[in-house]
Design a protein around this motif. Structure first.
Motif, mmCIF file in Angstrom:
data_model
loop_
_atom_site.group_PDB
_atom_site.id
_atom_site.type_symbol
_atom_site.label_atom_id
_atom_site.label_comp_id
_atom_site.label_asym_id
_atom_site.label_seq_id
_atom_site.Cartn_x
_atom_site.Cartn_y
_atom_site.Cartn_z
ATOM 1 N N PHE A 1 12.040 -1.899 4.163
ATOM 2 C CA PHE A 1 12.750 -0.832 3.463
ATOM 3 C C PHE A 1 14.237 -0.889 3.756
ATOM 4 C CE2 PHE A 1 14.304 3.537 3.027
ATOM 5 C CZ PHE A 1 13.915 3.788 1.729
ATOM 6 N N MET A 2 14.568 -1.225 4.971
ATOM 7 C CA MET A 2 15.982 -1.281 5.341
ATOM 8 C C MET A 2 16.724 -2.320 4.527
ATOM 9 S SD MET A 2 15.906 1.195 7.152
ATOM 10 C CE MET A 2 17.663 1.319 7.446
ATOM 11 N N THR A 3 16.007 -3.345 4.077
ATOM 12 C CA THR A 3 16.625 -4.348 3.225
ATOM 13 C C THR A 3 17.208 -3.690 1.979
ATOM 14 O OG1 THR A 3 15.081 -6.019 3.974
ATOM 15 C CG2 THR A 3 16.183 -6.455 1.899
ATOM 16 N N ALA A 4 16.419 -2.791 1.407
ATOM 17 C CA ALA A 4 16.874 -2.103 0.198
ATOM 18 C C ALA A 4 18.086 -1.236 0.499
ATOM 19 C CB ALA A 4 15.748 -1.243 -0.359
ATOM 20 N N MET A 5 18.049 -0.568 1.625
ATOM 21 C CA MET A 5 19.097 0.391 1.956
ATOM 22 C C MET A 5 20.395 -0.288 2.368
ATOM 23 S SD MET A 5 18.129 3.388 1.341
ATOM 24 C CE MET A 5 17.281 2.758 -0.073
ATOM 25 N N LYS B 1 9.512 -11.121 8.821
ATOM 26 C CA LYS B 1 10.564 -10.119 8.628
ATOM 27 C C LYS B 1 9.969 -8.711 8.502
ATOM 28 C CE LYS B 1 15.051 -9.772 7.498
ATOM 29 N NZ LYS B 1 16.140 -10.514 8.123
ATOM 30 N N TYR B 2 8.704 -8.658 8.042
ATOM 31 C CA TYR B 2 8.125 -7.348 7.713
ATOM 32 C C TYR B 2 7.227 -6.794 8.816
ATOM 33 C CZ TYR B 2 10.135 -8.519 3.287
ATOM 34 O OH TYR B 2 11.039 -8.842 2.315
ATOM 35 N N ALA C 1 6.940 -18.442 -0.886
ATOM 36 C CA ALA C 1 8.263 -18.846 -0.399
ATOM 37 C C ALA C 1 9.362 -17.928 -0.924
ATOM 38 C CB ALA C 1 8.555 -20.284 -0.816
ATOM 39 N N ASN C 2 9.033 -17.082 -1.913
ATOM 40 C CA ASN C 2 10.039 -16.170 -2.476
ATOM 41 C C ASN C 2 9.997 -14.773 -1.865
ATOM 42 O OD1 ASN C 2 10.513 -18.363 -4.083
ATOM 43 N ND2 ASN C 2 10.610 -17.195 -5.988
ATOM 44 N N LEU C 3 9.116 -14.591 -0.884
ATOM 45 C CA LEU C 3 9.127 -13.308 -0.159
ATOM 46 C C LEU C 3 10.392 -13.303 0.688
ATOM 47 C CD1 LEU C 3 7.743 -10.671 0.851
ATOM 48 C CD2 LEU C 3 6.668 -12.067 2.628
ATOM 49 N N ASP D 1 0.853 -1.185 0.000
ATOM 50 C CA ASP D 1 0.000 0.000 0.000
ATOM 51 C C ASP D 1 0.895 1.243 0.000
ATOM 52 O OD1 ASP D 1 -1.727 2.072 0.413
ATOM 53 O OD2 ASP D 1 -2.536 1.326 2.327
ATOM 54 N N PRO D 2 0.905 1.993 -1.086
ATOM 55 C CA PRO D 2 1.792 3.165 -1.170
ATOM 56 C C PRO D 2 1.606 4.126 -0.005
ATOM 57 C CG PRO D 2 0.785 2.745 -3.302
ATOM 58 C CD PRO D 2 0.127 1.823 -2.318
ATOM 59 N N ALA D 3 0.404 4.137 0.568
ATOM 60 C CA ALA D 3 0.125 5.070 1.671
ATOM 61 C C ALA D 3 0.943 4.715 2.913
ATOM 62 C CB ALA D 3 -1.364 5.059 2.001
ATOM 63 N N LEU D 4 1.402 3.472 3.004
ATOM 64 C CA LEU D 4 2.155 3.043 4.185
ATOM 65 C C LEU D 4 3.627 3.459 4.116
ATOM 66 C CD1 LEU D 4 0.790 -0.578 4.732
ATOM 67 C CD2 LEU D 4 0.315 1.457 6.104
ATOM 68 N N GLY D 5 4.054 3.966 2.944
ATOM 69 C CA GLY D 5 5.472 4.345 2.790
ATOM 70 C C GLY D 5 6.370 3.134 2.942
ATOM 71 N N ARG D 6 7.450 3.341 3.673
ATOM 72 C CA ARG D 6 8.451 2.279 3.790
ATOM 73 C C ARG D 6 7.905 1.005 4.427
ATOM 74 N NH1 ARG D 6 13.457 6.054 5.842
ATOM 75 N NH2 ARG D 6 13.364 7.471 4.063
ATOM 76 N N ALA D 7 6.998 1.208 5.372
ATOM 77 C CA ALA D 7 6.480 0.045 6.096
ATOM 78 C C ALA D 7 5.721 -0.893 5.166
ATOM 79 C CB ALA D 7 5.581 0.497 7.238
#
Lengths: 403, 413
Positions: free
Chosen positions: A249-253, A242-243, A234-236, A185-191
C-alpha cells in the motif's frame, strides 16, 4: 544553509526559455487542443526533444526524477517552477507529455533493477513512436478510499490473474504499460494490495470508455478493464518479497508525496493565468485614467486572489525544497496541494466575476472559460482537498489512525 | 537556490529568544495584561537579547540585523506574547521611520541612545494618525510651518503606540496643504520639547501590555536638522516604512498563530467527548488542519517578503529592475494574509475550546483579542490589499489610498 530565494543563471535561462515557449507557442494552441481532445503527436515529439536538450524533468514527464539528476534539473524545486510555467500555457499539455507519467514514481520507488530497466527502457528511444506510462489505482467503487479497491489478483503458476475495472486513468488508452493496483483479498485491507505493471496488449486487458470531461479535455482519461488478465509474475512490482511487509500500500502512497506539490504547482499556473488575465482586463477597462475609488473593490478582490496564489506558491516551494533536502514532507506536500487547488479555483472563479458578464462569453474570453473548466479537478485528483486534510490531521493529532 | 532553512547563526538566535519567550513571557501574559505593561526586569532581559534594537545599524551601536533575522525573532516573541513586543523598550516604529526617512547622520544620532545600557527604559513612537478626517482637503490637520530657521508644529495626533512612554517621536504633519497626501513632512520631536503633551492612554480590545494613545502639539519648534527628508523620494520612503513596520507586526502574528494553534491542538488532543479526543472528529481535525496551513503559510510569506528586502536588487529573483516592487508586493501579501490568519487562529482557538475558551483561564481568548488589535497595527489588510493591487496593476502608489489615514481607516502606528 540559509534562507534564500534565488536561482542560478542556468535555471533563470531555462525559466525564460520556458516562458517564451509557453507564451508564444503553447498558449496560442491551447484552445485548439482542448477542442480536438488532444495534442498532435508532432508537437509532443518536438516538445519532448526540446525538453531533453534543456534537461527539464518537468517538460519530460513532470514527475520526479532519478537521484543524482538534481544538479542538472534544479531538483523538485526546479520541476515545480517549470510545471507552473507550462500549466500557465496549457495544463492539458503537461498530462499529455510522453513518458512514464504517474506510473514513473512507483516503478522507480518500488521496482527491481530489472523492472526499472525493462519499463523505463522503452522511453529512451525518442525517434520511434511516442510512448506513455499510466497509473491505475482508482476504481468505480474506490476513489478517495484507496484501501477499498476490489480489482482482484490471484497467483496462477508463473502468472497472476487480474480482474476488475479501473477508471479515470490519465493516458490509460495510449499507455504502453500501466501500474495496476489489485488485492489478493479485500478483507486484508492494505496488506492485501499488490502492484503490477500491466503491458498494453496483454490478453484480457482492454480499454473501456474514454471520458468526456468538464476540463483538461486535451488529456485522455480512460477506463481500463481487466478480465482474467494474465500478467507475468515478473511484472509484480518489486517482486514477491516486497509484500511481506506493509510496502504494498505504501507504494501507492509514496507516489503522492512526490507528485502533490507538482500538481499544486500546475494548479497555480492555471490560477496565475486567470489572475493575470483579470488584472489586464481591469487595467485596460477600469484603471485607465480613472480615479481609483471607482475600482477599489475590484482592486481588493485582485489582491486577494494574488495573495492566496502567492501563499500557496510558498507552500509548494517549501514542500519541494524539503523533498530536495531529503526531509519527510508528506504533511507539507498535502498542505501545498490543498492550498494550491483552492487558491487556483478561487482565482479562476473570481477572474470571471471580475470581468463581469463578458467573462462567461466564450467568444471573447475563451481562455478564461477554459481555465474555469480546467481548474476544478485540481482540488480532486491526486487526493481531494478533504483527503489532504485527513493526511494533515493524522500528522497533527496524536494517535489518529482513522476517523 | 530556494531555501526556507535559517542559517546556523539564525537558529542559535531563534533558540535563545524562544527560550526567553517560553520562560519569561508565556507564563506571565496575564500579569503583563493586568499590569498593562512589561515589568522592568523583563524589559531588561529583552534589551540584553537585543530585541528592541534588532534593526538599529552598527553605526548607531545596534546589531544591524537584516529584516529576515528580525522577523524570525519577532515571531518567537509573538509566540510568547505579541503584546510584549510593543512593551519592550526600544525605538520601535520610531527606529524604522528614522531608518527609512532619515539620512545617515540622523540615524546614528537619533538611534544611538537606544543601544545604551538604559535602552530598556527608552521608547520611541511614531505620531501618524489623526482623530478626524478633514472635510475640505486631503491630508492631515496637524501642520508644520517654517518660521525663520525652525519648523512650528501644531495639531493633535492619534492612534500612537507607546505615546505615553516615548521620549522621541516622529511626527507627520502637513507641510504643503495644497499637495494633500503628497504634502507631508516628518519631524523628530522630543517629549521634553515645549508644547508636546501625550493625550490619555486608551483602554483597548487587546494587546493590553502595549500602550495606545495620542499626542498634542502646541506650537512645537523643530530644528531643520530634525526634519527627516526621506531621501530622493519621500513618498516611496514612507511606503517602505509602513510596509516594513507592518511586516514586523505580521511576524508577531505568525507567532500568535503558532502559539494559538499549539495550545488548541493540545486541547483537542486531550479533551474527550463522545468517548474519544475531540480532535478525532473530522469537523474539529479539519479546522485544525486549516489553521496549521495558516501557521505555515504566514511564516513562509513573511520570511519570503523579508528575504526580498534583504536580497536587494542584486539578489532579486525577478531581476534588479523590479526588486523593490516585488519586495513591497510580497510584503503586502504577507501582511494582509497574516492579519486574517491571526484572526482565524484566534477565533477557531476559542471556538474549539468551547465554553472554556471564553474563560480567562485559557490563553486563547487573549489571542483572539490580540489578533484583532494586531490587524489594526501599521497597516490594515484593506490597505495592504490596495497596495498589492496598485502594484499588480502597475498604478502609481497613491498615498491616500495605500496608507492608513483618517480618510479611510486609521491604524495604530
Amino acid at each position: 544553509m540559509t534562507i534564500e530565494f534565488s536561482v542560478s543563471k542556468r535555471q533563470l535561462e531555462m525559466r525564460e526559455a520556458i516562458r517564451g515557449l509557453t507564451k508564444n507557442v503553447i498558449r496560442p494552441q491551447s484552445l485548439a487542443w482542448d477542442r480536438a481532445h488532444g495534442v498532435p503527436e508532432d508537437f509532443l515529439r518536438n516538445f519532448a526533444q526540446l525538453a531533453t536538450s534543456m534537461g527539464s524533468s518537468a517538460m519530460r514527464s513532470g514527475l520526479g526524477e532519478e537521484k543524482g539528476q538534481q544538479e542538472k534539473t534544479g531538483g523538485n524545486v526546479g520541476t515545480i517552477m517549470a510545471s507552473e510555467e507550462i500549466a500557465w500555457g496549457d495544463a492539458g499539455l503537461l498530462l499529455c507529455l510522453p513518458g512514464p507519467g504517474l506510473g514513473g514514481p512507483p516503478v522507480r520507488g518500488s521496482g527491481t533493477d530489472e523492472q526499472k530497466e525493462r519499463f523505463f527502457g522503452i522511453f529512451k528511444d525518442m525517434s520511434g513512436p511516442l510512448r506513455w506510462g499510466a497509473y491505475g489505482l482508482t476504481e468505480p467503487g474506490a476513489g478517495s478510499d484507496v484501501a477499498g479497491i476490489r480489482t482482484s489478483c490471484r497467483k496462477d503458476g508463473d502468472y497472476w490473474a487480474l480482474s476488475g475495472r479501473k477508471c479515470y486513468i490519465t493516458n490509460g488508452a495510449r499507455a504502453s504499460w500501466t501500474v495496476i493496483f489489485a488485492t489478493i483479498d479485500p478483507a486484508l485491507g492494505r496488506a492485501g494490495h499488490r502492484a503490477f505493471v500491466v503491458e498494453k496488449g496483454t490478453p484480457g486487458f482492454s480499454v473501456g470508455r474514454i471520458e468526456e470531461k468538464m476540463g483538461l479535455r486535451a488529456s485522455e482519461t480512460a477506463e481500463l478493464v481487466l478480465e482474467d488478465c494474465r500478467v507475468p509474475a515478473a511484472n509484480l512490482l518489486g517482486g514477491e518479497e516486497k509484500y511481506q511487509t506493509k510496502e504494498g500500500f505504501m507504494t501507492a502512497m509514496k507516489t503522492f508525496d512526490n507528485t502533490r506539490p507538482i500538481v499544486a504547482a500546475m494548479a497555480l499556473g492555471i490560477g496565475r493565468a486567470a489572475f493575470e488575465y483579470a488584472t489586464d482586463f481591469v487595467r485596460s477597462n477600469y484603471a485607465l485614467q480613472r480615479h481609483t475609488p471607482r475600482y477599489a473593490a475590484i482592486a481588493e478582490r485582485l489582491a486577494r486572489i494574488g495573495r492566496n496564489l502567492h501563499a500557496a506558491r510558498m507552500m509548494t516551494w517549501r514542500a519541494a525544497f524539503m523533498a530536495d533536502q531529503g526531509m519527510p514532507n508528506a504533511k507539507e506536500a498535502s498542505m501545498s496541494k490543498a492550498m494550491g487547488g483552492q487558491a487556483a479555483i478561487r482565482a479562476c472563479i473570481e477572474a470571471i466575476e471580475v470581468c463581469g458578464a463578458e467573462g462567461t462569453i466564450a467568444k471573447d474570453h475563451q481562455l478564461l472559460e477554459k481555465w474555469f473548466r480546467d481548474i476544478k479537478v485540481y482540488d480532486i485528483f491526486e487526493g481531494t482537498g478533504q483527503i489532504q486534510r485527513i493526511v494533515i490531521s493524522k500528522r497533527i493529532m496524536t494517535d489518529l489512525r482513522a476517523f | 537556490m530556494i531555501s526556507f532553512e535559517p542559517s546556523e547563526d539564525q537558529k542559535l538566535m531563534i533558540e535563545s529568544v524562544a527560550a526567553f519567550a517560553k520562560s519569561a513571557l508565556r507564563p506571565k501574559i496575564r500579569d503583563f495584561e493586568k499590569a498593562r505593561q512589561i515589568p522592568e526586569a523583563v524589559r531588561k532581559q529583552a534589551h540584553e537579547l537585543g530585541l528592541g534594537t534588532l534593526l538599529v545599524p552598527e553605526a548607531a551601536g545596534g546589531p544591524g540585523l537584516g529584516l529576515t533575522t528580525a522577523v524570525l525573532l519577532e515571531e518567537e516573541v509573538g509566540a510568547g506574547d505579541p503584546a510584549a513586543a510593543f512593551g519592550f523598550g526600544g525605538p520601535g516604529a520610531f527606529g524604522l521611520a528614522v531608518l527609512e526617512l532619515g539620512d545617515e547622520a540622523q540615524r546614528a544620532r537619533l538611534l544611538a541612545p537606544y543601544a545604551g545600557a538604559d535602552g530598556h527604559s527608552r521608547f520611541g513612537a511614531v505620531a501618524w494618525g489623526e482623530p478626524k478626517a478633514l472635510a475640505d482637503r486631503p491630508g492631515f490637520a496637524t501642520t508644520a510651518t517654517k518660521k525663520g530657521d525652525v519648523w512650528v508644529l501644531s495639531g493633535e495626533k492619534a492612534y500612537v503606540v507607546n505615546a505615553d512612554r516615548a521620549g522621541d517621536y516622529v511626527v507627520f504633519a502637513q507641510v504643503d496643504a495644497a499637495a494633500g497626501w503628497d504634502g507631508l513632512g516628518a519631524f523628530v520631536v522630543r517629549r521634553a520639547d515645549r508644547g508636546v503633551s501625550p493625550t490619555e492612554r486608551s483602554t483597548t480590545l487587546g494587546l493590553d501590555a502595549a500602550s495606545f494613545g495620542g499626542l498634542r502639539l502646541d506650537g512645537v519648534e523643530v530644528k531643520e536638522e530634525d526634519r527627516l527628508a526621506g531621501g530622493a523620494d519621500f513618498g516611496a520612503a514612507l511606503v517602505r516604512f509602513f510596509a516594513k513596520q507592518a511586516l514586523l507586526v505580521a511576524a508577531r502574528e505568525v507567532g500568535l498563530c503558532r502559539a494559538t494553534f499549539d495550545v488548541t491542538r493540545e486541547y483537542c488532543d486531550t479533551r474527550k467527548a463522545f468517548g474519544k479526543p475531540i480532535g478525532h472528529f473530522q469537523a474539529v481535525a479539519f479546522t485544525l488542519a486549516d489553521r496549521a496551513m495558516d501557521v505555515d503559510a504566514t511564516h513562509a510569506m513573511v520570511v519570503r517578503a523579508a528575504a526580498a528586502w534583504d536580497a536587494g536588487p542584486e539578489g532579486a529573483l525577478s531581476g534588479a529592475a523590479r526588486w523593490e516592487r516585488d519586495a513591497l508586493l510580497y510584503t503586502a501579501y504577507a501582511v494582509s494574509y497574516a492579519h486574517e490568519a491571526a484572526m482565524r487562529c484566534g477565533d477557531d482557538g476559542v471556538q474549539l475550546h468551547g465554553g472554556a475558551g471564553f474563560m480567562r483561564d485559557y490563553p486563547v481568548e487573549k489571542a483572539m483579542r490580540d489578533a484583532k488589535q494586531l490587524a489594526l497595527c501599521a497597516m490594515t489588510a484593506e490597505h495592504a490589499d490596495q497596495l498589492a493591487a496598485a502594484l499588480e496593476l502597475g498604478q502609481p502608489l497613491s498615498l491616500g489610498l495605500v496608507l492608513p489615514t483618517p480618510e479611510t481607516q486609521n491604524a495604530f502606528v
